[in-house]
Motif scaffolding. Structure first.
Motif, PDB file in Angstrom:
ATOM      1  N   UNK A  86       0.881  -1.310  -0.007  1.00 36.37           N
ATOM      2  CA  UNK A  86      -0.064   0.114  -0.042  1.00 36.37           C
ATOM      3  C   UNK A  86       0.797   1.268  -0.001  1.00 36.37           C
ATOM      4  N   UNK A  87       0.587   2.307  -0.857  1.00 36.74           N
ATOM      5  CA  UNK A  87       0.906   3.425  -0.950  1.00 36.74           C
ATOM      6  C   UNK A  87      -0.090   4.637  -0.966  1.00 36.74           C
ATOM      7  N   UNK A  88      -0.095   5.420  -0.188  1.00 44.16           N
ATOM      8  CA  UNK A  88      -1.126   6.464   0.368  1.00 44.16           C
ATOM      9  C   UNK A  88      -0.394   7.819   0.085  1.00 44.16           C
ATOM     10  N   UNK A  89      -0.574   8.545  -1.000  1.00 38.82           N
ATOM     11  CA  UNK A  89      -0.298   9.770  -1.332  1.00 38.82           C
ATOM     12  C   UNK A  89      -1.029  10.869  -0.660  1.00 38.82           C
ATOM     13  N   UNK A  90      -0.612  11.809   0.164  1.00 44.33           N
ATOM     14  CA  UNK A  90      -1.250  12.946   0.643  1.00 44.33           C
ATOM     15  C   UNK A  90      -0.758  14.192   0.060  1.00 44.33           C
ATOM     16  N   UNK A  91      -1.435  14.868  -0.919  1.00 48.02           N
ATOM     17  CA  UNK A  91      -1.028  15.994  -1.601  1.00 48.02           C
ATOM     18  C   UNK A  91      -1.653  17.475  -1.285  1.00 48.02           C
ATOM     19  N   UNK A  92      -1.057  18.234  -1.155  1.00 42.78           N
ATOM     20  CA  UNK A  92      -1.836  19.784  -0.847  1.00 42.78           C
ATOM     21  C   UNK A  92      -1.339  20.527  -2.012  1.00 42.78           C
ATOM     22  N   UNK A  93      -2.250  21.565  -2.548  1.00 40.27           N
ATOM     23  CA  UNK A  93      -2.107  22.426  -3.704  1.00 40.27           C
ATOM     24  C   UNK A  93      -2.723  23.474  -3.234  1.00 40.27           C
ATOM     25  N   UNK A  94      -2.114  24.755  -3.521  1.00 44.47           N
ATOM     26  CA  UNK A  94      -2.347  26.109  -3.717  1.00 44.47           C
ATOM     27  C   UNK A  94      -3.030  26.733  -4.911  1.00 44.47           C
ATOM     28  N   UNK A  95      -4.247  27.051  -4.917  1.00 43.78           N
ATOM     29  CA  UNK A  95      -4.501  27.824  -6.326  1.00 43.78           C
ATOM     30  C   UNK A  95      -4.965  29.135  -5.728  1.00 43.78           C
ATOM     31  N   UNK A  96      -5.524  29.774  -6.751  1.00 44.12           N
ATOM     32  CA  UNK A  96      -5.444  31.375  -6.786  1.00 44.12           C
ATOM     33  C   UNK A  96      -6.878  31.595  -5.626  1.00 44.12           C
ATOM     34  N   UNK A  97      -7.969  30.666  -5.725  1.00 46.30           N
ATOM     35  CA  UNK A  97      -9.040  30.854  -4.853  1.00 46.30           C
ATOM     36  C   UNK A  97      -9.306  29.730  -4.067  1.00 46.30           C
ATOM     37  N   UNK A  98      -8.554  28.905  -3.969  1.00 51.89           N
ATOM     38  CA  UNK A  98      -9.185  27.726  -3.072  1.00 51.89           C
ATOM     39  C   UNK A  98      -7.592  26.769  -3.001  1.00 51.89           C
ATOM     40  N   UNK A 125      -8.190   4.693  -5.051  1.00 53.45           N
ATOM     41  CA  UNK A 125      -9.262   5.950  -4.845  1.00 53.45           C
ATOM     42  C   UNK A 125      -8.513   7.034  -4.748  1.00 53.45           C
ATOM     43  N   UNK A 126      -9.009   8.369  -5.000  1.00 52.80           N
ATOM     44  CA  UNK A 126      -8.620   9.500  -4.671  1.00 52.80           C
ATOM     45  C   UNK A 126      -9.706  10.439  -4.186  1.00 52.80           C
ATOM     46  N   UNK A 127      -9.604  10.903  -3.098  1.00 51.11           N
ATOM     47  CA  UNK A 127     -10.379  11.872  -2.637  1.00 51.11           C
ATOM     48  C   UNK A 127      -9.915  13.187  -2.425  1.00 51.11           C
ATOM     49  N   UNK A 128     -10.547  14.232  -3.209  1.00 56.76           N
ATOM     50  CA  UNK A 128     -10.034  15.456  -3.167  1.00 56.76           C
ATOM     51  C   UNK A 128     -11.005  16.580  -2.577  1.00 56.76           C
ATOM     52  N   UNK A 129     -10.223  17.180  -1.737  1.00 55.58           N
ATOM     53  CA  UNK A 129     -11.186  18.097  -0.810  1.00 55.58           C
ATOM     54  C   UNK A 129     -10.736  19.550  -1.179  1.00 55.58           C
ATOM     55  N   UNK A 130     -11.594  20.418  -1.376  1.00 52.64           N
ATOM     56  CA  UNK A 130     -11.375  21.788  -1.889  1.00 52.64           C
ATOM     57  C   UNK A 130     -11.767  22.722  -0.780  1.00 52.64           C
ATOM     58  N   UNK A 131     -11.031  23.809  -0.171  1.00 53.27           N
ATOM     59  CA  UNK A 131     -11.564  24.666   0.489  1.00 53.27           C
ATOM     60  C   UNK A 131     -10.981  26.173  -0.286  1.00 53.27           C
TER      61      UNK A 131
END
Length: 476
Positions: free
Chosen positions: A394-406, A466-472
């Motif tokens: 198993x490999x779990x990749x946890x990624x964060x990205x910074x966009x202009x508005x989220x 599976x990929x869960x994408x959370x947007x704030x």
């Protein structure tokens, strides 16, 4: 006949020919002309560039240059007004070339008279007026085509894409070259679509709900409309794909909120009704344990107490605050919360020998959040990923990205994946695909994300992960 003043640019290096042509203009008593004469190609170039004339007459022979060169120059200056070429001889090749380049008509000087000049002017002005109207209409509708947020396309009857707008690439994620190699039937996922496409000539498709297969296996809900049109006896299909993914997501979120509200009231009522007798059972077990002399009998009271504790913990988990009215949002680091969630899952990670890869953005990402509840939401996703993956693989990749508005947080595992039939149900309260699951982890997670004014989406494929994408949202 025209009552308006028509401004004419006459280009001819022979002054005698100029005066003769001018006399023909003066014979047209029902017209009003203002004639400007240019004797050289260079002078004509400067006048054409100003684009202030309604009609142009170019002599074919202009020293080292020709009237054909002048027509090309006028086209480069985007001149839309009519051009008439004057030739010394009836050279068909010259006439054809002039018309091909955009001239409205041509006249042979030796045959020229006032009547032929008037007929040519009238024809040139009328033809140009029609062509200008067509070009303006085409530009207007082309602008609507290009600026539409919908995926607009033109294809042949087999579905091969001929033309499309910019929104097509934005919606699908494919480049222009990639889209030109696709068929519409390849981009649409719907069991009835192939049949409806074959019958489109007799039964146009209007707002049929389909799923668009975008790049990287991304699927979007769309309304599909298309019909067969005919141009010069050549049939083609024009159509539209209207993205309604966000609307679908909003509808799901609204239904989910309603379900969670009902569930929350039910849980609070049950928790109150269960905890009272549970407390009595636990107290009775403790009292009984103190009165028992036989240690073997105490084994059973300990079972009762452990299970009372477990039931109480489950009730506490059900009552965890997750609504926006129950949490306090404070500007904090999302990376810090993620690190705490990973630490909380470390025992499970080590026992199953799972690899967690952090791909955090270089800059610190912060927004108003509740550390306790958001950590719980992240931990639920990490725990689910661990349970779905094989030991040592198993490999779990946890990624964060910074966009202009989220800000985006992604949890991508290489586990067993989620079946198609379960994808629409995984966030429903008490739905679970696990043998010993309660079905509250993902529903609680979604509720917490919503309380943070965020959105959660999932993509999955059986056997691949599976990929869960959370947007704030962060834009003010």
């Amino acid at each position: 006949m025209s009552n308006r003043l028509i401004r004419v640019l006459l280009v001819d290096d022979d002054e005698d020919d100029y005066f003769l042509t001018r006399e023909y203009f003066q014979d047209l008593v029902n017209w009003k002309f203002d004639i400007t004469w240019c004797a050289t190609f260079r002078d004509a170039e400067a006048q054409i560039k100003n684009n202030k004339y309604d009609l142009y007459l170019f002599d074919y022979l202009l020293g080292e240059s020709t009237g054909i060169d002048l027509i090309e120059l006028a086209c480069n200056f985007e001149c839309e007004e009519p051009i008439i070429l004057l030739t010394g001889k009836g050279d068909t090749k010259i006439a054809v070339e002039a018309l091909r380049l955009g001239a409205a008509d041509y006249l042979i000087k030796s045959e020229l008279d006032a009547e032929k000049l008037e007929r040519s002017i009238r024809y040139a002005l009328e033809r140009t007026s029609v062509l200008k109207a067509l070009r303006h209409s085409e530009r207007r509708y082309r602008r609507v085509f290009e600026e539409s947020n919908d995926f607009l396309f033109i294809s042949d009857l087999d579905g091969n894409i001929i033309d499309f707008n910019e929104a097509a690439s934005i919606l699908t994620g494919y480049s222009d070259d990639q889209l030109k190699e696709k068929k519409i039937t390849e981009l649409v996922e719907d069991p009835l679509f192939s049949t409806r496409w074959k019958e489109i000539a007799d039964h146009p498709i209007h707002d049929h709900e389909v799923r668009l297969l975008a790049k990287d296996n991304d699927k979007k809900y769309c309304l599909f409309s298309a019909s067969v049109e005919v141009d010069d006896n050549h049939p083609y299909i024009q159509g539209r794909l209207h993205d309604m993914t966000a609307r679908k997501q909003s509808e799901k979120e609204r239904l989910f909120s309603e379900q969670m509200a009902v569930t929350g009231r039910l849980v609070r009522m049950l928790a109150h009704e269960v905890r009272n007798p549970l407390t009595n059972v636990n107290l009775s077990a403790e009292q009984l344990e103190m009165e028992l002399a036989d240690e073997d009998h105490k084994f059973y009271t300990q079972i009762i107490k452990r299970n009372c504790t477990r039931i109480n913990d489950l009730i506490t988990q059900l009552l965890q605050p997750s609504g926006s009215e129950d949490i306090e949002l404070v500007e904090s680091s999302v990376h810090a919360v993620l690190s705490q969630a990973i630490s909380a899952a470390l025992d499970r990670v080590q026992l199953k020998r799972i690899q967690i890869v952090n791909e955090f953005a270089d800059e610190e990402l912060a927004f108003p959040l509740d550390r306790v509840s958001l950590q719980m939401a992240f931990l639920n996703l990490i725990t689910n990923a661990i349970e779905a993956m094989e030991e040592d693989k198993g490999v779990l990749r946890i990624t964060t990205r910074n966009h202009s508005d989220h800000i985006e947080v992604l949890f991508a595992d290489n586990g067993s994946g989620i079946s198609e039939e379960h994808m629409d149900k995984i966030f429903e309260p008490y739905f679970t695909g696990k043998n010993n699951g309660m079905g509250i982890g993902l529903s609680t997670t979604m509720s917490i994300i919503h309380a943070h004014h965020g959105r959660i989406e999932v993509q999955s494929e059986l056997g691949l992960g599976t990929t869960f994408t959370i947007s704030f949202q962060t834009a003010k």
